[in-house]
Design a protein around this motif. Structure first.
Motif, PDB file in Angstrom:
ATOM      1  N   UNK A 102       0.870  -1.154   0.000  1.00  0.00           N
ATOM      2  CA  UNK A 102       0.000   0.000   0.000  1.00  0.00           C
ATOM      3  C   UNK A 102       0.921   1.222   0.000  1.00  0.00           C
ATOM      4  N   UNK A 103       0.673   2.177  -0.888  1.00  0.00           N
ATOM      5  CA  UNK A 103       1.643   3.263  -1.011  1.00  0.00           C
ATOM      6  C   UNK A 103       1.680   4.163   0.221  1.00  0.00           C
TER       7      UNK A 103
ATOM      8  N   UNK B 271       0.600   8.059  -2.676  1.00  0.00           N
ATOM      9  CA  UNK B 271       1.919   8.704  -2.619  1.00  0.00           C
ATOM     10  C   UNK B 271       2.644   8.612  -3.954  1.00  0.00           C
ATOM     11  N   UNK B 272       1.888   8.402  -4.998  1.00  0.00           N
ATOM     12  CA  UNK B 272       2.480   8.293  -6.337  1.00  0.00           C
ATOM     13  C   UNK B 272       3.266   9.547  -6.714  1.00  0.00           C
TER      14      UNK B 272
ATOM     15  N   UNK C  36       4.397   6.648 -14.099  1.00  0.00           N
ATOM     16  CA  UNK C  36       3.755   5.968 -12.966  1.00  0.00           C
ATOM     17  C   UNK C  36       2.254   5.910 -13.192  1.00  0.00           C
ATOM     18  N   UNK C  37       1.674   4.779 -12.883  1.00  0.00           N
ATOM     19  CA  UNK C  37       0.222   4.673 -12.972  1.00  0.00           C
ATOM     20  C   UNK C  37      -0.287   3.800 -11.837  1.00  0.00           C
ATOM     21  N   UNK C  38      -1.605   3.760 -11.676  1.00  0.00           N
ATOM     22  CA  UNK C  38      -2.194   2.982 -10.597  1.00  0.00           C
ATOM     23  C   UNK C  38      -3.653   2.728 -10.901  1.00  0.00           C
TER      24      UNK C  38
ATOM     25  N   UNK D  22      -1.194  16.764  -8.706  1.00  0.00           N
ATOM     26  CA  UNK D  22      -1.549  16.397  -7.345  1.00  0.00           C
ATOM     27  C   UNK D  22      -2.775  15.490  -7.405  1.00  0.00           C
ATOM     28  N   UNK D  23      -2.943  14.687  -6.374  1.00  0.00           N
ATOM     29  CA  UNK D  23      -4.147  13.887  -6.261  1.00  0.00           C
ATOM     30  C   UNK D  23      -5.174  14.655  -5.451  1.00  0.00           C
TER      31      UNK D  23
END
Lengths: 162, 162, 162, 162
Positions: free
Chosen positions: D52-53, D84-85, D103-105, D150-151
């Motif tokens: 888990x990030x 936290x990507x 980076x992806x998720x 940003x997320x």
């Protein structure tokens, strides 16, 4: 003594052939469905044929009847195409006594996300353990005696006669 | 008279909250599952609560018992978390006679592709139509009387006592 | 200015007709796929036709070419059957300059659990934002210029010429 | 030279533990996703960690940075938890030049029917082939430079700064 499942094909087991863009039969999904249902019944799966039920001949039906008669189990589930499921139920009922035999199928292939197959298999395996000796169809969450059922092809559901 | 389905939550109805990354309850999937199973039974779905069964108190169980007693139907299916399903079956059996009541659940949420929920719902709806009056658990394709069943938590399956 | 998605049908959008047991077209799944991909691009989806690409005529292709020319966007994704995707790419390339146009499709219908469609749509929408002006095919995670690609029908994959 | 995919865990690979009713990590689904996408890129998948990030430490990030630096490929996709990507993208950008790293998720685990993972993987693999050298995040069908993203945790989407 456990339950015998005879696989005959039908929509249950149709798959998409991505090279030709058509539906076809390859292997049965019944074992995979039992695993997914965490089924812990003593079940033996046997593939008799792999057919669209519209292509089923009297020879095929004779083969199914003999398989039902010859197997040791008295509780039998048959996966079958819905179009001629009632015909096969008739053929079995005229030849076999003293066993509980439940035919079931699916309107949508198991390989499709939206299939009713898992629901129907759970239903058929339950009815076969609890209904008295006889031949039945299990579809739409309901059970029907072999001589009081028809498929309403326009609605895609099974119903009692009159 | 049709079948009443009481929804109490459990793994059946767990969903993934994509903002928090946790599992939670929102709405029941039972109606959607009935539609997918092409269920044509006369069924009425009623949500009593939406709980992980580990959080179920005696007050909750009392509410379930009363709902079973007060509804007009004599055939009742209850969707329930597996962890305390046996406890609720006991509470119901001690209070109610003359109805067939089948508790079922799922090991994997319906919203997951690999859920056993649809299989179990088809199974429970079939058992409730065919088993004699009494209280039962339907899991793993099998039925168990309320007083002869336990959950084997290590294996994640239900089995008879002794 | 956003991205225009033209829907023309193809395997992407094939569905299973449970009354006839055959595959057919009804509505496009593209909007549903964008929702599932949590797509936040400025995208407008427009259905031009709903065809198996083997049934696509020159008239249909002319309609697609005109739609590409007449729309305000310079970034266009076209969902298309794989069998004649290359032919349509040629027709577009001969008529249109100054836009980035990416054709994509699927080997398995989106309505099947195992479809490649979501992967391909994510891929096509990414290539259309980053490739220089021109006409391309996006399949198998790769991009191909319109004049250097063929479908290997036996393997069911796209590859460069020679 | 092909594309390297580094797996670090995240929602992408979360699974449901049916014995405990919780989410956990077991194996990565990335290879299965590539198969489903009929991906024909020259790709090598390597699992660096399975976290888990939110649990990712500076030591973990150092390990990711070193893996990016040490591998032979110049095109790298990293699957990563979304929380936290952006932090990991910063760490990589400060240490590495001359490679395209995306980076992806996913917001929903691949094992859930409704996951955005396949869309995002198709997207990331496409951006990594076409974006100039640099470090990026690919989510929601969009690409973001590492220092302009940003997320938005309330909406569950990625967006540019300011």
């Amino acid at each position: 003594m456990g339950i015998r499942i005879f696989v005959t094909g039908g929509t249950f087991d149709k798959e998409y052939n991505e090279l030709t863009g058509t539906l076809f039969f390859e292997n049965t999904h019944v074992q995979e469905m039992l695993t997914r249902g965490r089924c812990r019944l003593d079940v033996e799966v046997q593939m008799l044929m792999m057919l669209d039920s519209l292509e089923m001949t009297e020879t095929h039906r004779k083969h199914i009847v003999e398989a039902c008669r010859d197997c040791g189990e008295t509780e039998i589930v048959i996966t079958h195409g819905t179009d001629t499921m009632v015909d096969t139920a008739h053929a079995i009922a005229q030849a076999i006594d003293g066993k509980t035999i439940v035919l079931t199928g699916a309107m949508v292939p198991y390989a499709f996300g939206s299939s009713d197959g898992l629901f129907n298999l759970g239903s058929a395996l339950s009815f076969v353990q609890t209904l008295p000796r006889g031949v039945y169809i299990a579809m739409n969450g309901r059970w029907f005696p072999w001589n009081d059922v028809r498929k309403d092809r326009e609605a895609g559901v099974f119903e009692r006669l009159a």
